[in-house]
Design an enzyme around this catalytic site. Structure first.
Site, PDB file in Angstrom:
ATOM      1  CG  ASP A  71      54.056   5.355  -4.148  1.00 49.31           C
ATOM      2  OD1 ASP A  71      53.010   5.202  -3.483  1.00 49.31           O
ATOM      3  OD2 ASP A  71      55.032   6.012  -3.735  1.00 49.31           O
ATOM      4  CD  GLU A  72      49.810   3.289  -0.225  1.00 50.25           C
ATOM      5  OE1 GLU A  72      49.317   2.293   0.312  1.00 50.25           O
ATOM      6  OE2 GLU A  72      49.665   4.446   0.196  1.00 50.25           O
ATOM      7  CE1 TYR A 131      43.888   4.221  -1.905  1.00 48.82           C
ATOM      8  CE2 TYR A 131      46.178   3.818  -1.293  1.00 48.82           C
ATOM      9  CZ  TYR A 131      45.239   4.554  -1.992  1.00 48.82           C
ATOM     10  OH  TYR A 131      45.644   5.617  -2.779  1.00 48.82           O
ATOM     11  CE  LYS A 176      44.692   9.430   3.594  1.00 47.33           C
ATOM     12  NZ  LYS A 176      44.170  10.007   2.390  1.00 47.33           N
ATOM     13  NE  ARG A 218      54.554   4.796   3.154  1.00 43.82           N
ATOM     14  CZ  ARG A 218      55.054   3.644   3.605  1.00 43.82           C
ATOM     15  NH1 ARG A 218      56.331   3.346   3.405  1.00 43.82           N
ATOM     16  NH2 ARG A 218      54.287   2.781   4.225  1.00 43.82           N
TER      17      ARG A 218
HETATM   18  P1  NAD Z   1      40.750  12.055  -0.557  1.00 50.21           P
HETATM   19  O1  NAD Z   1      40.340  10.917   0.302  1.00 50.21           O
HETATM   20  O2  NAD Z   1      41.199  13.328   0.059  1.00 50.21           O
HETATM   21  O3  NAD Z   1      39.547  12.435  -1.540  1.00 50.21           O
HETATM   22  C1  NAD Z   1      38.767  11.481  -2.191  1.00 50.21           C
HETATM   23  C2  NAD Z   1      37.523  12.175  -2.713  1.00 50.21           C
HETATM   24  O4  NAD Z   1      36.722  11.200  -3.405  1.00 50.21           O
HETATM   25  C3  NAD Z   1      36.645  12.756  -1.599  1.00 50.21           C
HETATM   26  O5  NAD Z   1      36.267  14.076  -1.949  1.00 50.21           O
HETATM   27  C4  NAD Z   1      35.434  11.833  -1.565  1.00 50.21           C
HETATM   28  O6  NAD Z   1      34.250  12.492  -1.179  1.00 50.21           O
HETATM   29  C5  NAD Z   1      35.371  11.362  -3.002  1.00 50.21           C
HETATM   30  N1  NAD Z   1      34.681  10.073  -3.158  1.00 50.21           N
HETATM   31  C6  NAD Z   1      34.866   8.943  -2.400  1.00 50.21           C
HETATM   32  N2  NAD Z   1      34.048   7.978  -2.859  1.00 50.21           N
HETATM   33  C7  NAD Z   1      33.373   8.496  -3.916  1.00 50.21           C
HETATM   34  C8  NAD Z   1      32.410   7.971  -4.818  1.00 50.21           C
HETATM   35  N3  NAD Z   1      31.968   6.712  -4.712  1.00 50.21           N
HETATM   36  N4  NAD Z   1      31.927   8.773  -5.794  1.00 50.21           N
HETATM   37  C9  NAD Z   1      32.354  10.062  -5.898  1.00 50.21           C
HETATM   38  N5  NAD Z   1      33.251  10.609  -5.083  1.00 50.21           N
HETATM   39  C10 NAD Z   1      33.775   9.833  -4.114  1.00 50.21           C
HETATM   40  O7  NAD Z   1      41.857  11.472  -1.536  1.00 50.21           O
HETATM   41  P2  NAD Z   1      43.120  12.202  -2.165  1.00 50.21           P
HETATM   42  O8  NAD Z   1      44.227  12.136  -1.199  1.00 50.21           O
HETATM   43  O9  NAD Z   1      42.712  13.506  -2.729  1.00 50.21           O
HETATM   44  O10 NAD Z   1      43.451  11.194  -3.334  1.00 50.21           O
HETATM   45  C11 NAD Z   1      42.912  11.385  -4.649  1.00 50.21           C
HETATM   46  C12 NAD Z   1      43.357  10.222  -5.528  1.00 50.21           C
HETATM   47  O11 NAD Z   1      44.780  10.165  -5.545  1.00 50.21           O
HETATM   48  C13 NAD Z   1      42.879   8.868  -5.009  1.00 50.21           C
HETATM   49  O12 NAD Z   1      42.480   8.110  -6.128  1.00 50.21           O
HETATM   50  C14 NAD Z   1      44.101   8.263  -4.351  1.00 50.21           C
HETATM   51  O13 NAD Z   1      44.084   6.868  -4.469  1.00 50.21           O
HETATM   52  C15 NAD Z   1      45.231   8.876  -5.166  1.00 50.21           C
HETATM   53  N6  NAD Z   1      46.491   9.023  -4.430  1.00 50.21           N
HETATM   54  C16 NAD Z   1      46.573   9.837  -3.326  1.00 50.21           C
HETATM   55  C17 NAD Z   1      47.794   9.989  -2.672  1.00 50.21           C
HETATM   56  C18 NAD Z   1      47.948  10.909  -1.497  1.00 50.21           C
HETATM   57  O14 NAD Z   1      49.058  11.021  -0.969  1.00 50.21           O
HETATM   58  N7  NAD Z   1      46.927  11.609  -1.048  1.00 50.21           N
HETATM   59  C19 NAD Z   1      48.912   9.287  -3.110  1.00 50.21           C
HETATM   60  C20 NAD Z   1      48.790   8.458  -4.210  1.00 50.21           C
HETATM   61  C21 NAD Z   1      47.581   8.354  -4.875  1.00 50.21           C
END
Ligand code: NAD
Length: 341
Positions: free
Chosen positions: A135-136, A159, A198, A223
């Protein structure tokens, strides 16, 4: 038998999703590719690592050869792209890696999926690319109103901007080539296996150690909080029934200020775990640069058209989450490389 290529499946949401899929389906195969940055950890996947229909590949989504090889050797049905650099504070310090992984990595995956799925008159049937967005990308709200799928993209942090750029490339693959895609935009997730940088896991871990609890600015930033298991169910619903080319907002109906969150965690730990954990741990620190004031999701589209809605109230989800961190201190130490915070 459907084959899923899941990227970033050793991170917070991805690892929950991999486990959710493997526990709810027997007729699937999962290939999980993850670079294992600081945010990815195989410890989060221990309970399913020996499943015969599961394979882990350590690798980078930007790696042209590796992704080509995966598509050449496997008939991939769904790509679910979780892989990302995901921490806003880190993006303010080092934006380039966010562009590399979040934008270029996504385009690399789109390209390889297109190459594997395109046939003479379009695309092979029943294939889909699902981009996990945020949503960001919509920017910040005032005290009223909600983001719908039609809200303009107005990202602020590096980001959020990198995620918006990736979304636009995913959209371009639908608009230009008619490649079947969906984009999901969710609010803040919370639950087990979230890296303790986080807000929620950070505050739980710090409170348990009786360390200061730093809150940005006046703590009134709002949020919407979504329990990670509800998010996993929503993604699966979109994979199965989402209309190609559509964007789906996913929200938890739980708007909270950062102050509310920290107070809830403090109260629970004070009342149930350690009475010496108290209010005086809270410290207000200089606000994050460009800190968005409020995010709130209108999730009526996924509710009305696909029948998904969240099952977990914030009151239940936050207790389950705090308890999980209390019971899994070994995991915390492991992902923090042995340190306590
Ligand atoms: P996270 O940071 O916990 O995990 C990201 C994962 O991606 C990690 O395991 C990391 O090793 C891997 N990674 C990073 N760069 C990489 C690359 N180049 N190739 C392969 N793997 C790679 O993130 P999350 O919180 O699990 O978020 C997952 C997705 O959801 C993201 O795309 C994020 O933008 C989206 N998202 C997360 C939230 C939240 O609240 N956590 C909210 C909205 C959207």
């Amino acid at each position: 038998m459907k084959t899923y290529l899941i990227t970033g499946g050793a991170g917070f949401i991805g690892s929950n999703f991999v486990k959710f899929l493997l526990k709810t389906h027997i007729d699937i195969r999962i290939i999980n590719i993850d670079k294992l940055t600081y945010a990815g950890n195989l410890e989060s996947l221990k309970e399913i690592e020996d499943y015969p229909n599961y394979q882990f590949v350590q690798g980078d989504i930007c790696d042209d050869e590796l992704i080509t090889k995966i598509f050449n050797e496997n008939d991939i049905d769904y790509v679910v792209n979780f892989a990302a650099e995901s921490h806003v504070d880190r993006s303010i310090e080092t934006p380039m890696i966010f562009v590399e992984t979040n934008v270029l990595g996504t385009v690399n995956l789109l390209n390889k999926a297109k190459g594997a799925w395109e046939v003479k008159n379009g695309f092979k049937p029943c294939k889909k690319f699902i981009q996990i967005s945020t949503d960001e990308v919509y920017g910040s709200l005032g005290t009223t109103g909600y983001f719908t799928e039609n809200s303009p993209l107005d990202p602020h942090s590096p980001y959020a901007s990198s995620k918006a750029a990736a979304d636009l490339m995913v959209k371009a693959y639908y608009d230009t080539y008619k490649m079947p895609v969906n984009i999901t935009r969710c609010s803040n997730n919370y639950g087990p296996y979230q890296f303790p940088e986080k807000l929620i896991p950070l505050m739980i871990v710090r409170a348990l150690n009786k360390h200061a609890l730093p809150i940005y600015g006046d703590g009134q930033n709002v949020r919407d909080w979504l329990y990670v298991e509800d998010h996993c169910k929503a993604i699966e619903t979109v994979i199965r029934n989402g209309e190609p080319g559509e964007v789906y907002n996913i929200g938890g109906n739980n708007e909270k200020t950062n102050n509310d969150i920290v107070q809830t965690i403090l109260n629970y730990i004070h009342e149930n775990i350690d009475q010496t954990v108290a209010e005086n741990l809270i410290t207000y620190v200089e606000d994050r640069k460009g800190h968005d004031r409020r995010y709130a999701i209108d999730a009526r589209k996924i509710k009305d058209t696909l029948g998904w809605s969240p099952d977990t109230t914030f009151e239940e989800g936050i207790i389950q989450t705090i308890q999980w961190y209390i019971e899994n201190q070994g995991w915390i130490r492991q992902v923090q490389g042995g340190s306590h915070e």
